[in-house]
Design a protein around this motif. Structure first.
Motif, PDB file in Angstrom:
ATOM      1  N   PHE A   1      18.668  36.040  39.794  1.00 15.99           N
ATOM      2  CA  PHE A   1      18.731  37.540  40.142  1.00 15.99           C
ATOM      3  C   PHE A   1      19.496  37.543  41.683  1.00 15.99           C
ATOM      4  CE2 PHE A   1      15.304  37.179  37.045  1.00 15.99           C
ATOM      5  CZ  PHE A   1      15.778  38.067  35.905  1.00 15.99           C
ATOM      6  N   ASN A   2      19.067  36.582  42.322  1.00 16.92           N
ATOM      7  CA  ASN A   2      19.600  36.689  43.831  1.00 16.92           C
ATOM      8  C   ASN A   2      21.189  36.706  43.937  1.00 16.92           C
ATOM      9  OD1 ASN A   2      17.074  37.123  45.040  1.00 16.92           O
ATOM     10  ND2 ASN A   2      16.725  34.680  45.093  1.00 16.92           N
ATOM     11  N   PHE A   3      21.390  35.659  42.914  1.00 15.41           N
ATOM     12  CA  PHE A   3      23.178  35.610  42.793  1.00 15.41           C
ATOM     13  C   PHE A   3      23.884  37.055  42.549  1.00 15.41           C
ATOM     14  CE2 PHE A   3      26.680  34.553  40.286  1.00 15.41           C
ATOM     15  CZ  PHE A   3      27.665  34.004  41.421  1.00 15.41           C
ATOM     16  N   PHE A   4      23.122  37.618  41.365  1.00 15.57           N
ATOM     17  CA  PHE A   4      23.840  38.798  41.051  1.00 15.57           C
ATOM     18  C   PHE A   4      23.406  39.828  41.626  1.00 15.57           C
ATOM     19  CE2 PHE A   4      23.871  42.403  38.090  1.00 15.57           C
ATOM     20  CZ  PHE A   4      25.108  42.199  37.449  1.00 15.57           C
ATOM     21  N   ASP A   5      22.266  39.867  42.528  1.00 11.49           N
ATOM     22  CA  ASP A   5      22.048  40.975  43.467  1.00 11.49           C
ATOM     23  C   ASP A   5      22.614  41.152  44.663  1.00 11.49           C
ATOM     24  OD1 ASP A   5      20.132  43.247  44.228  1.00 11.49           O
ATOM     25  OD2 ASP A   5      19.385  41.884  45.595  1.00 11.49           O
ATOM     26  N   ASN A   6      23.360  40.013  44.888  1.00 13.47           N
ATOM     27  CA  ASN A   6      24.147  39.987  46.138  1.00 13.47           C
ATOM     28  C   ASN A   6      25.674  40.375  45.772  1.00 13.47           C
ATOM     29  OD1 ASN A   6      22.372  38.499  47.961  1.00 13.47           O
ATOM     30  ND2 ASN A   6      23.144  36.819  47.482  1.00 13.47           N
ATOM     31  N   PHE A   7      25.929  40.246  44.503  1.00 16.53           N
ATOM     32  CA  PHE A   7      27.033  40.761  44.050  1.00 16.53           C
ATOM     33  C   PHE A   7      27.331  42.380  43.614  1.00 16.53           C
ATOM     34  CE2 PHE A   7      29.944  41.584  40.166  1.00 16.53           C
ATOM     35  CZ  PHE A   7      31.199  41.328  40.906  1.00 16.53           C
ATOM     36  N   ILE A   8      26.083  42.843  43.434  1.00 17.89           N
ATOM     37  CA  ILE A   8      26.139  44.245  43.108  1.00 17.89           C
ATOM     38  C   ILE A   8      26.825  45.171  44.119  1.00 17.89           C
ATOM     39  CG2 ILE A   8      24.470  46.433  42.961  1.00 17.89           C
ATOM     40  CD1 ILE A   8      22.500  44.523  41.683  1.00 17.89           C
ATOM     41  N   ALA A   9      26.736  45.030  45.523  1.00 19.94           N
ATOM     42  CA  ALA A   9      27.507  45.872  46.421  1.00 19.94           C
ATOM     43  C   ALA A   9      28.977  45.809  46.217  1.00 19.94           C
ATOM     44  CB  ALA A   9      27.317  45.723  47.888  1.00 19.94           C
ATOM     45  N   TYR A  10      29.444  44.340  45.869  1.00 18.66           N
ATOM     46  CA  TYR A  10      30.917  44.371  45.948  1.00 18.66           C
ATOM     47  C   TYR A  10      31.471  44.847  44.299  1.00 18.66           C
ATOM     48  CZ  TYR A  10      30.011  41.190  49.632  1.00 18.66           C
ATOM     49  OH  TYR A  10      29.724  40.740  51.145  1.00 18.66           O
ATOM     50  N   MET A  11      30.593  44.728  43.548  1.00 21.09           N
ATOM     51  CA  MET A  11      30.807  45.052  42.319  1.00 21.09           C
ATOM     52  C   MET A  11      31.142  46.830  42.316  1.00 21.09           C
ATOM     53  SD  MET A  11      28.548  45.229  38.639  1.00 21.09           S
ATOM     54  CE  MET A  11      27.466  46.120  39.209  1.00 21.09           C
ATOM     55  N   ASN A  12      30.138  47.469  42.830  1.00 19.89           N
ATOM     56  CA  ASN A  12      30.158  48.833  43.022  1.00 19.89           C
ATOM     57  C   ASN A  12      31.379  49.118  43.803  1.00 19.89           C
ATOM     58  OD1 ASN A  12      28.045  49.446  41.502  1.00 19.89           O
ATOM     59  ND2 ASN A  12      26.553  49.640  43.565  1.00 19.89           N
ATOM     60  N   ILE A  13      31.656  48.582  44.738  1.00 16.56           N
ATOM     61  CA  ILE A  13      33.099  48.849  45.413  1.00 16.56           C
ATOM     62  C   ILE A  13      34.304  48.755  44.710  1.00 16.56           C
ATOM     63  CG2 ILE A  13      34.601  47.849  47.473  1.00 16.56           C
ATOM     64  CD1 ILE A  13      32.018  47.347  48.838  1.00 16.56           C
ATOM     65  N   MET A  14      34.392  47.746  44.105  1.00 13.26           N
ATOM     66  CA  MET A  14      35.693  47.666  42.937  1.00 13.26           C
ATOM     67  C   MET A  14      35.566  48.671  41.984  1.00 13.26           C
ATOM     68  SD  MET A  14      35.782  43.439  42.645  1.00 13.26           S
ATOM     69  CE  MET A  14      34.138  43.143  41.681  1.00 13.26           C
ATOM     70  N   LEU A  15      34.559  49.008  41.432  1.00 15.59           N
ATOM     71  CA  LEU A  15      34.638  49.969  40.353  1.00 15.59           C
ATOM     72  C   LEU A  15      34.625  51.456  40.960  1.00 15.59           C
ATOM     73  CD1 LEU A  15      31.471  48.588  38.457  1.00 15.59           C
ATOM     74  CD2 LEU A  15      33.943  48.427  37.877  1.00 15.59           C
ATOM     75  N   TYR A  16      34.094  51.825  42.043  1.00 15.42           N
ATOM     76  CA  TYR A  16      34.602  52.986  42.734  1.00 15.42           C
ATOM     77  C   TYR A  16      36.099  53.020  43.155  1.00 15.42           C
ATOM     78  CZ  TYR A  16      29.841  54.897  42.933  1.00 15.42           C
ATOM     79  OH  TYR A  16      28.661  55.302  42.544  1.00 15.42           O
ATOM     80  N   GLY A  17      36.620  51.854  43.438  1.00 17.36           N
ATOM     81  CA  GLY A  17      37.900  51.908  43.935  1.00 17.36           C
ATOM     82  C   GLY A  17      39.187  52.005  42.671  1.00 17.36           C
ATOM     83  N   LEU A  18      38.566  51.405  41.570  1.00 22.00           N
ATOM     84  CA  LEU A  18      39.251  51.866  40.298  1.00 22.00           C
ATOM     85  C   LEU A  18      39.198  53.142  40.069  1.00 22.00           C
ATOM     86  CD1 LEU A  18      38.369  48.700  38.050  1.00 22.00           C
ATOM     87  CD2 LEU A  18      40.396  49.176  39.021  1.00 22.00           C
ATOM     88  N   SER A  19      38.152  53.804  40.113  1.00 24.69           N
ATOM     89  CA  SER A  19      38.049  55.334  40.013  1.00 24.69           C
ATOM     90  C   SER A  19      38.873  56.001  40.751  1.00 24.69           C
ATOM     91  CB  SER A  19      36.535  55.790  40.074  1.00 24.69           C
ATOM     92  OG  SER A  19      35.782  54.955  39.015  1.00 24.69           O
ATOM     93  N   ILE A  20      38.907  55.971  42.092  1.00 29.29           N
ATOM     94  CA  ILE A  20      39.810  56.726  42.872  1.00 29.29           C
ATOM     95  C   ILE A  20      41.312  56.194  42.687  1.00 29.29           C
ATOM     96  CG2 ILE A  20      40.281  56.693  45.303  1.00 29.29           C
ATOM     97  CD1 ILE A  20      37.264  56.096  46.238  1.00 29.29           C
ATOM     98  N   ALA A  21      41.809  55.107  42.506  1.00 29.81           N
ATOM     99  CA  ALA A  21      42.891  54.770  42.004  1.00 29.81           C
ATOM    100  C   ALA A  21      43.314  55.509  40.872  1.00 29.81           C
ATOM    101  CB  ALA A  21      43.350  53.227  41.949  1.00 29.81           C
TER     102      ALA A  21
END
Length: 146
Positions: A109-129
């Motif tokens: 869970f710690n590995f995935f939890d560290n990735f959540i912020a980066y995942m949200n940044i990438m997904l919001y970036g796709l939405s904005i693009a």
């Protein structure tokens, strides 16, 4: 050749979106079960997926050619969703991770939890693009009409 790749990545991005959402949902449900929390507490993690799905549906309904015919955007969507899938599957199936073996939950869970912020940044970036590509197509059509 460009049209074939574009169509392939266009279809693949929907499949990868479903897979990435499902993997994230599975890991978050297991994490919330471990912490005795409700799934509503982690609803903010799924908002970018919902925003992307709404934007994709708008693209399909209004036939936004500026988005659907953009090979670079479709490839980027596939790479982002594949990254989310890769991290989720690695958190679930990689038994060589120290915390996965130490706690015995079967998921790091710690590995995935560290990735959540980066995942949200990438997904919001796709939405904005996607939104920018929608408006770019309208500007092109206005210039042609004038």
């Amino acid at each position: 050749m460009k049209k074939i790749f574009n169509y392939m990545f266009y279809l693949l991005k929907f499949l990868l979106l479903i897979g990435a959402f499902g993997t994230t949902l599975f890991v978050m449900m297991r994490m919330n079960m471990r912490l005795d929390r409700n799934i509503v507490d982690s609803l903010h993690i799924f908002i970018p997926f919902i925003v992307l799905l709404v934007v994709f549906i708008i693209n399909i309904i209004f036939k936004q050619n500026g988005v659907t015919n953009n090979l670079f955007y479709n490839l980027t969507c596939c790479l982002v969703f594949a990254t989310v899938l890769f991290v989720g599957y690695r958190a679930i199936f990689d038994t060589n991770m120290v915390l996965n073996e130490k706690y015995g939950y079967g998921i790091d869970f710690n590995f995935f939890d560290n990735f959540i912020a980066y995942m949200n940044i990438m997904l919001y970036g796709l939405s904005i693009a996607d939104i920018f590509f929608m408006f770019k197509e309208r500007e092109k059509s206005k210039k042609i009409e004038a």
